[in-house]
Design a protein around this motif. Structure first.
Motif, mmCIF file in Angstrom:
data_model
loop_
_atom_site.group_PDB
_atom_site.id
_atom_site.type_symbol
_atom_site.label_atom_id
_atom_site.label_comp_id
_atom_site.label_asym_id
_atom_site.label_seq_id
_atom_site.Cartn_x
_atom_site.Cartn_y
_atom_site.Cartn_z
ATOM 1 N N CYS A 1 -16.112 36.082 -39.989
ATOM 2 C CA CYS A 1 -14.741 35.738 -40.384
ATOM 3 C C CYS A 1 -14.488 36.114 -41.842
ATOM 4 O O CYS A 1 -13.410 36.630 -42.187
ATOM 5 C CB CYS A 1 -14.474 34.248 -40.185
ATOM 6 N N ASN A 2 -15.470 35.847 -42.701
ATOM 7 C CA ASN A 2 -15.327 36.182 -44.122
ATOM 8 C C ASN A 2 -15.169 37.684 -44.313
ATOM 9 O O ASN A 2 -14.307 38.137 -45.087
ATOM 10 C CB ASN A 2 -16.540 35.657 -44.900
ATOM 11 N N SER A 3 -15.974 38.464 -43.617
ATOM 12 C CA SER A 3 -15.858 39.923 -43.768
ATOM 13 C C SER A 3 -14.512 40.416 -43.213
ATOM 14 O O SER A 3 -13.879 41.308 -43.799
ATOM 15 C CB SER A 3 -17.022 40.639 -43.095
ATOM 16 N N LEU A 4 -14.052 39.828 -42.100
ATOM 17 C CA LEU A 4 -12.738 40.213 -41.565
ATOM 18 C C LEU A 4 -11.613 39.821 -42.534
ATOM 19 O O LEU A 4 -10.652 40.582 -42.725
ATOM 20 C CB LEU A 4 -12.512 39.556 -40.201
ATOM 21 N N LEU A 5 -11.738 38.645 -43.146
ATOM 22 C CA LEU A 5 -10.739 38.214 -44.128
ATOM 23 C C LEU A 5 -10.706 39.157 -45.330
ATOM 24 O O LEU A 5 -9.633 39.554 -45.785
ATOM 25 C CB LEU A 5 -11.037 36.779 -44.574
ATOM 26 N N ASN A 6 -11.881 39.525 -45.818
ATOM 27 C CA ASN A 6 -11.936 40.467 -46.944
ATOM 28 C C ASN A 6 -11.332 41.811 -46.572
ATOM 29 O O ASN A 6 -10.606 42.424 -47.365
ATOM 30 C CB ASN A 6 -13.369 40.643 -47.434
ATOM 31 N N GLN A 7 -11.622 42.280 -45.376
ATOM 32 C CA GLN A 7 -11.055 43.553 -44.913
ATOM 33 C C GLN A 7 -9.531 43.441 -44.798
ATOM 34 O O GLN A 7 -8.788 44.348 -45.196
ATOM 35 C CB GLN A 7 -11.672 43.945 -43.560
ATOM 36 N N THR A 8 -9.062 42.309 -44.281
ATOM 37 C CA THR A 8 -7.615 42.099 -44.162
ATOM 38 C C THR A 8 -6.954 42.080 -45.536
ATOM 39 O O THR A 8 -5.875 42.673 -45.735
ATOM 40 C CB THR A 8 -7.332 40.773 -43.421
ATOM 41 N N LEU A 9 -7.583 41.406 -46.496
ATOM 42 C CA LEU A 9 -7.030 41.367 -47.852
ATOM 43 C C LEU A 9 -6.984 42.761 -48.470
ATOM 44 O O LEU A 9 -6.014 43.110 -49.163
ATOM 45 C CB LEU A 9 -7.846 40.418 -48.737
ATOM 46 N N GLN A 10 -7.995 43.576 -48.214
ATOM 47 C CA GLN A 10 -7.967 44.959 -48.729
ATOM 48 C C GLN A 10 -6.828 45.748 -48.083
ATOM 49 O O GLN A 10 -6.114 46.502 -48.750
ATOM 50 C CB GLN A 10 -9.302 45.656 -48.436
ATOM 51 N N ASP A 11 -6.685 45.554 -46.757
ATOM 52 C CA ASP A 11 -5.602 46.261 -46.061
ATOM 53 C C ASP A 11 -4.230 45.825 -46.594
ATOM 54 O O ASP A 11 -3.324 46.647 -46.784
ATOM 55 C CB ASP A 11 -5.677 46.007 -44.547
ATOM 56 N N ILE A 12 -4.063 44.527 -46.847
ATOM 57 C CA ILE A 12 -2.791 44.019 -47.380
ATOM 58 C C ILE A 12 -2.529 44.613 -48.757
ATOM 59 O O ILE A 12 -1.397 45.007 -49.080
ATOM 60 C CB ILE A 12 -2.805 42.477 -47.424
ATOM 61 N N GLU B 1 -32.507 24.084 -30.512
ATOM 62 C CA GLU B 1 -31.181 24.359 -29.942
ATOM 63 C C GLU B 1 -30.095 24.140 -30.985
ATOM 64 O O GLU B 1 -29.184 24.957 -31.145
ATOM 65 C CB GLU B 1 -30.950 23.465 -28.721
ATOM 66 N N ARG B 2 -30.188 23.025 -31.724
ATOM 67 C CA ARG B 2 -29.202 22.752 -32.778
ATOM 68 C C ARG B 2 -29.263 23.818 -33.859
ATOM 69 O O ARG B 2 -28.231 24.265 -34.362
ATOM 70 C CB ARG B 2 -29.461 21.379 -33.397
ATOM 71 N N LEU B 3 -30.460 24.214 -34.230
ATOM 72 C CA LEU B 3 -30.612 25.229 -35.267
ATOM 73 C C LEU B 3 -30.029 26.562 -34.815
ATOM 74 O O LEU B 3 -29.391 27.264 -35.610
ATOM 75 C CB LEU B 3 -32.097 25.393 -35.614
ATOM 76 N N SER B 4 -30.198 26.895 -33.552
ATOM 77 C CA SER B 4 -29.621 28.146 -33.054
ATOM 78 C C SER B 4 -28.091 28.079 -33.092
ATOM 79 O O SER B 4 -27.428 29.070 -33.394
ATOM 80 C CB SER B 4 -30.114 28.457 -31.643
ATOM 81 N N ARG B 5 -27.541 26.880 -32.809
ATOM 82 C CA ARG B 5 -26.086 26.737 -32.911
ATOM 83 C C ARG B 5 -25.628 26.869 -34.356
ATOM 84 O O ARG B 5 -24.591 27.473 -34.631
ATOM 85 C CB ARG B 5 -25.641 25.391 -32.337
ATOM 86 N N VAL B 6 -26.403 26.323 -35.295
ATOM 87 C CA VAL B 6 -26.056 26.451 -36.715
ATOM 88 C C VAL B 6 -26.090 27.914 -37.117
ATOM 89 O O VAL B 6 -25.189 28.399 -37.822
ATOM 90 C CB VAL B 6 -27.025 25.603 -37.579
ATOM 91 N N HIS B 7 -27.108 28.648 -36.675
ATOM 92 C CA HIS B 7 -27.190 30.079 -36.991
ATOM 93 C C HIS B 7 -26.002 30.830 -36.391
ATOM 94 O O HIS B 7 -25.443 31.732 -37.031
ATOM 95 C CB HIS B 7 -28.498 30.670 -36.475
ATOM 96 N N GLU B 8 -25.616 30.445 -35.198
ATOM 97 C CA GLU B 8 -24.477 31.098 -34.543
ATOM 98 C C GLU B 8 -23.185 30.839 -35.328
ATOM 99 O O GLU B 8 -22.398 31.762 -35.569
ATOM 100 C CB GLU B 8 -24.354 30.574 -33.113
ATOM 101 N N VAL B 9 -22.983 29.588 -35.746
ATOM 102 C CA VAL B 9 -21.789 29.253 -36.525
ATOM 103 C C VAL B 9 -21.806 29.984 -37.868
ATOM 104 O O VAL B 9 -20.777 30.509 -38.319
ATOM 105 C CB VAL B 9 -21.681 27.716 -36.716
ATOM 106 N N ALA B 10 -22.978 30.042 -38.509
ATOM 107 C CA ALA B 10 -23.096 30.755 -39.785
ATOM 108 C C ALA B 10 -22.766 32.231 -39.595
ATOM 109 O O ALA B 10 -22.081 32.836 -40.437
ATOM 110 C CB ALA B 10 -24.495 30.585 -40.357
ATOM 111 N N HIS B 11 -23.220 32.813 -38.513
ATOM 112 C CA HIS B 11 -22.921 34.214 -38.230
ATOM 113 C C HIS B 11 -21.414 34.410 -38.008
ATOM 114 O O HIS B 11 -20.819 35.366 -38.503
ATOM 115 C CB HIS B 11 -23.709 34.675 -37.003
ATOM 116 N N GLN B 12 -20.802 33.491 -37.280
ATOM 117 C CA GLN B 12 -19.361 33.593 -37.039
ATOM 118 C C GLN B 12 -18.581 33.448 -38.348
ATOM 119 O O GLN B 12 -17.597 34.161 -38.572
ATOM 120 C CB GLN B 12 -18.918 32.530 -36.034
ATOM 121 N N LEU B 13 -19.008 32.513 -39.212
ATOM 122 C CA LEU B 13 -18.344 32.347 -40.511
ATOM 123 C C LEU B 13 -18.487 33.596 -41.364
ATOM 124 O O LEU B 13 -17.536 34.022 -42.036
ATOM 125 C CB LEU B 13 -18.908 31.137 -41.259
ATOM 126 N N SER B 14 -19.663 34.183 -41.344
ATOM 127 C CA SER B 14 -19.893 35.415 -42.091
ATOM 128 C C SER B 14 -18.987 36.530 -41.566
ATOM 129 O O SER B 14 -18.393 37.287 -42.346
ATOM 130 C CB SER B 14 -21.360 35.816 -41.974
#
Length: 135
Positions: free
Chosen positions: A102-113, A87-100
């Protein structure tokens, strides 16, 4: 050529003379009593070691049952612990996926800016954004 014969106990055929005194006198019960007594003694002598072995086996079976119960309990505890870790590992995978994500959205936002910044007139443009991981 085999001569006809009658059984010793004629009453088994339903013939008269089942209580024939001659037949009854010819039957001696004492050898049968000796034979059955010897057989009884032999069976008792054989049964005693078997009974001792059976008692010993019953004790070992009880020990084995206790050990199996203990091992089963340990396995159940380990399974529960593994379920918690999964269960903890699945939560870690979920958080890692969310961070990934967020990173792709941030990169896309920086390109748009940067694209928007390039559309501005030269005097109103901002300096290029530099992302530094240093703190």
């Amino acid at each position: 050529e085999i001569p006809t014969f009658l059984p010793i106990m004629r009453g088994t055929l339903g013939l008269p003379g089942a209580r024939d005194p001659e037949v009854l006198e010819g039957l001696d019960y004492r050898p049968w009593v000796r034979l059955t007594s010897r057989l009884q003694a032999h069976l008792a002598a054989c049964a005693q070691p078997l009974a001792a072995d059976q008692i010993a086996l019953a004790g070992k079976v009880k020990e084995a049952d206790t050990e199996v119960s203990r091992l089963y309990s340990q396995m159940v505890d380990k399974q529960r612990a593994n379920a918690r870790h999964a269960e903890r590992l699945s939560r870690v995978h979920e958080v890692a996926h969310q961070l990934s994500r967020c990173n792709s959205l941030l990169n896309q936002t920086l390109q748009d800016i940067e694209e928007l910044n390039l559309l501005l007139p030269e005097e109103k443009r901002l300096e290029p954004f530099v992302w530094s991981a240093e703190r």
